[in-house]
Structure formats: C-alpha cells, structure tokens
Design a protein around this motif. Structure first.
Motif: not given
Ligand SMILES: Nc1ncnc2c1ncn2[C@@H]1O[C@H](COP(=O)(O)OP(=O)(O)OP(=O)(O)O)[C@@H](O)[C@H]1O
Ligand SMILES: [Mg+2]
Lengths: 253, 226
Positions: A210, A212, A221, A223-224, A227-228, A241, A245, A249, A251-252
């Motif tokens: 993950e 940040s 931002d 993300f994990a 998800e690549r 990101r 990636l 996308g 942001s989570d």
C-alpha cells in the motif's frame, strides 16, 4: 496497527508558521508494507516520526496497539517505542561499538541478561546475513552492510513494526535491492509491519503493498498496489498514482 | 654559555626539594583532575543538555551554567584565588597550603573541562540521539550509553588538554603557599639566580607535559573507532 487521526505539526520560523503536516489521517494495516512517498520537504519524515512520537503532533491522535501514544507519560511512551524499530537513511550506528555491540544496545536498554543478549544478537545478525562481521566496527563496513546492522538492531527487541526513513536513499541500486529484500523477508517471515518513507518510485513498486502520497504536508492520495493494471501514457504531468499504477482513479484514503 | 653538567648537578643537589615540589604539583593537579571528572563532566553534560534544541532545553539553566563557566574562566586566576579565600577557608579550614591551593584550582578545572565536555558532546551526530530515543532510551541512558560512547575520544583528549592547563595554573600557587614545581622554580631558580636549577625544573615540566599529552593522545586514538 498504527493509525494517525488528524495529526498536524507546524514549525514557527522567521517568516511565521510553517505547516509541515496538516491534519493527516492514515491507517497502517497490520502485516503490510506501507510506503509513504512524496517530494522532498513534503513532510514524510515528520509523519513517520509522529508514529513513535519522536515528533509529538500539535494536535491529533497516534493510536498504536489500541493506545494513544500522545497521551502516554514519558516512561510508558519509552516502553511503547521498544515495539517499534526504526531505521534511518544515515544508519545512525554507534561507531565506537562493534556490530554485535550495536545490535545489543536495545536489549541492554530493556535489561536483558548477557547470555540471552548474546543469543539474540547472533540470531539477528544471522537474519541479515552479517554473522561474520560481528566483531567489526561499523567504520569498516559498506553502506549496505551498515544498513543491515541498523536493521538487525531495530529487530533485536522483536518489534511489531519497523519504521524506515529513506532506508535505501544513500545506497546504490544493487544494494538498495538487497536491503529491500531483507525488509520483505522480515515482513514475510516475521510478520513485522513495515512503513517505508521514500522519494524513490522504484522502492514503492518493488515491495510496498500500500502507498500513501504526501504532498505539501497533506495526504493527497492512498491506494493498494495490487490494483496495478496495464499502464496508459498520461498526457499531463503524471501523478504518483499514475506513475505507480499506470492509471488515474478515486482515492481510497 | 649554558652549562648542562651544572644543570644536572644542581638538579641532583636539590632532588629532595624537587621531589617534594613535584609531589605538591601532582597533588594539586590530581585533585583538579578528579574535580574535573566528578563535577566538570556532569556540568559539561548539563551545558549540552540545556542548550537550545537539546534534550533538556532550558534557557534559564543554560544561562546560569554558562554564566558560571564564563565568569570562572574569565577571572584573572590570581584574583580568583584571592577572591575565593573565604570559601576555601570554609571548605578546608585554612586558606594556606597545597590542599587549600587546590580549591580554586579545582573550580577553574571544573569550568575548563565542562566546556571541553560540551564541545565533545556537540560533535556527536544528532541522529545518534534520535536513534537512542527511538529505542526507548531514557535521558540518562542516552547520555551514558550513547553520547559518552560516541564522544569518548574527545572527552579523553579534552581532559588531556585541560590537565596541561591545570599544571600551568598550578605554577602560580606559591602565593597561597601551595608549593609545586612552578613555585620551586621561582623561589630557587629565579629569586636566588640559580639559572641552571630553574632550567632543569623547566625541562622537567616540559617532559611531564609531553608525557601527559602523549598518553592522552594514545588513549584517545585507541578509543576512537569511528
Ligand atoms: N525541526 C524543524 N524545524 C523547522 N522546520 C522543520 C523541522 N523539521 C522539519 N521541518 C520542515 O518541515 C517540512 C517537512 O519536513 P520533512 O523532513 O518531514 O520532509 P520530508 O518529506 O521528509 O523531506 P525529505 O525528502 O527532504 O526528507 C520541511 O519543509 C522542513 O523544512
Ligand atoms: Mg525526510
């Protein structure tokens, strides 16, 4: 594992107040390797140092293992810190102690007996592949070897978390790979949660689960990395990101 | 022409008095070195710790401690000796003699060495303290398991330099009957025009200082693994 709740930190300088970290909330998942990436001066180190309250936040909470570290009295905070190993860019070893002496320091602080200490030091050095350097002084080691000693030292007290501030930034790319392997190995075999601050994209790509993104003191931002997906060429200046990636996308964070 | 055999002869003639003078110097300097270690080291550590941005930052204490050190060091030494007579008398019961002379000397020694200690501690990279804190070390442990370990060669070298200044200061202690090598050289060599005897004693002191410097440097280098 570690959660920061709305932590802020500002420094007063000549021209007024400078906000190094501004109301950041962030959770580090137990057992993960979590990257914190961003440009120089973004506040990454400050954020990491808040996790063991080396840098007490002006406001906000730092929850580790269910307790708010910012509210602990000094003596309990010291005990809490022992379960969080720390690794630095410049290693910060004791140059007047041998390799095994350095690894023994946290055990001495914890009051472990000499015999147990010796055993544990050997274990840790073996883990980082430096048992043959036990009697050497750090001045005689290469950068990568020094960082291994520092990692062994951080591991000595069996921490649940390893906080790493630019652990590979003063190393060449081959040595960087070796150190990242050691960190991954620690994460996989010992289940230690690893937080890595870096400005190097490759470090994040290589080992983080993950990430940040911190820019100008704010978390912009998160993300994990599983998800690549196939990367598409961005036309504008790509964000972290997109660089990591290959896509934009939501942001989570 | 300077006569070396005469110098040697004089030296042998006065060997008992010289030995006594050397004994007095050793006593005064020895007491000063002890004071420097027992009180100068903690004082220097406090100077470091209370400084801005350090572990026990405290403007008031920093000012008080720095004030003490600066005042003692800027006092013309002979005046300090006189100025301290009441304190000396209070502490050892008399203001005359070798022990009494050691009191002002020890006070100066504490101040001199405290500065050296402070300097050595400032040379320890900041990151070492940070690493120590991250391991949950208390302030006391940070001082002696980290700072003193990393600063040890500087601490020894500083003590060496300081000891040599103590010897130099001790030479004027004749004024309060402290005796010592310097006093001997003045009384016998200078005042009685025994130039050869004075030269012999000066040579003796040079040898002594060289020996201290050599030993100090050797230990310091041996302790330094950086
Ligand atoms: N003790 C301090 N006093 C004043 N300003 C500080 C202090 N510590 C950090 N800062 C400022 O806070 C900002 C963030 O610092 P921080 O070290 O966290 O950045 P960083 O993201 O780790 O950068 P780098 O990649 O260069 O290490 C910087 O602008 C820095 O100048
Ligand atoms: Mg940084």
């Amino acid at each position: 594992m570690i959660s920061l709740h709305e932590v802020s930190k500002s420094y007063s300088s000549g021209e007024g107040i400078f906000k190094a970290v501004e109301s950041v909330s962030l959770t580090i998942r137990e057992g993960s390797i979590h990257g914190i990436i961003g440009p120089s001066g973004a506040g990454k180190s400050t954020l990491l140092r808040m996790m063991n309250v080396l840098e007490p936040p002006d406001s906000g909470k730092v929850i580790v293992g269910g307790q708010d570290l910012t509210r602990l009295p000094e003596s309990q905070l010291r005990v809490a810190r022992r379960s969080m190993g720390m690794v630095f860019q410049q290693f910060h070893l004791l140059h007047n102690r041998t390799v095994s002496g350095n690894v023994a320091v946290p055990l001495e602080l914890a009051g472990m007996s000499k015999r147990q200490r010796k055993e544990r030091v050997e274990e840790c050095l073996q883990f980082v592949g430096l048992q043959d350097k036990a009697k050497q002084y750090p001045a005689r080691l290469s950068g990568g070897q020094k960082q291994r000693v520092a990692i062994a030292r951080a591991l000595a007290h069996r921490p649940a978390v390893l906080l790493c501030d630019e652990p590979t930034s003063s190393l060449d790319s081959v040595t960087t790979g070796e150190i990242l392997n050691v960190l991954r190995h620690i994460n996989e075999t010992l289940g230690v949660t690893v937080v890595i601050v870096t400005h190097e994209m490759d470090v994040v790509k290589e080992i983080c689960h993950e990430v940040s993104v911190v820019e100008q003191g704010r978390l912009t931002d998160g993300f994990a990395l599983e998800e690549r997906t196939a990367r598409n060429v961005p036309r504008h200046k790509p964000s972290y990101r997109e660089l990591l990636l290959g896509k934009a996308g939501v942001s989570d964070v | 022409m300077f006569d070396f055999s005469l110098m040697l002869e004089k030296f042998m003639d006065f060997r008992i008095q010289i030995a006594e003078a050397v004994g007095e110097t050793f006593l005064m300097v020895g007491i000063s070195v002890m004071a420097a270690i027992l009180l100068g080291l903690p004082l220097g550590t406090m100077l470091y710790l209370t400084a801005k941005g350090q572990l026990r930052e405290n403007a008031t204490w920093s000012m008080i401690l720095n004030g003490f050190v600066n005042i003692v060091r800027s006092f013309p030494f002979l005046l300090l000796v006189v100025f301290m007579i009441p304190f000396t008398r209070f502490l050892v019961g008399t203001a005359i003699g070798t022990i009494a002379a050691s009191v002002p000397l020890a006070i100066v020694s504490i101040a001199i060495y405290a500065r050296q200690v402070e300097q050595s501690l400032f040379e320890v990279p900041r990151g070492v303290v940070e690493a120590a804190q991250s391991m949950g070390a208390s302030k006391l442990k940070i001082v002696y398991k980290f700072l003193y370990v990393e600063a040890r060669s500087g601490l020894v070298l500083g003590l060496t330099t300081s000891t040599i200044s103590f010897i130099s200061y001790s030479t004027v202690m004749g004024v309060v009957g402290g005796g010592g090598v310097g006093d001997f050289a003045i009384r016998y060599g200078y005042q009685r025009f025994e130039t050869e005897l004075m030269a012999a004693v000066i040579v003796l002191m040079i040898v002594l200082v060289q020996l201290i410097q050599f030993t100090g440097s050797l230990i310091s280098r041996w302790l330094d693994k950086r």
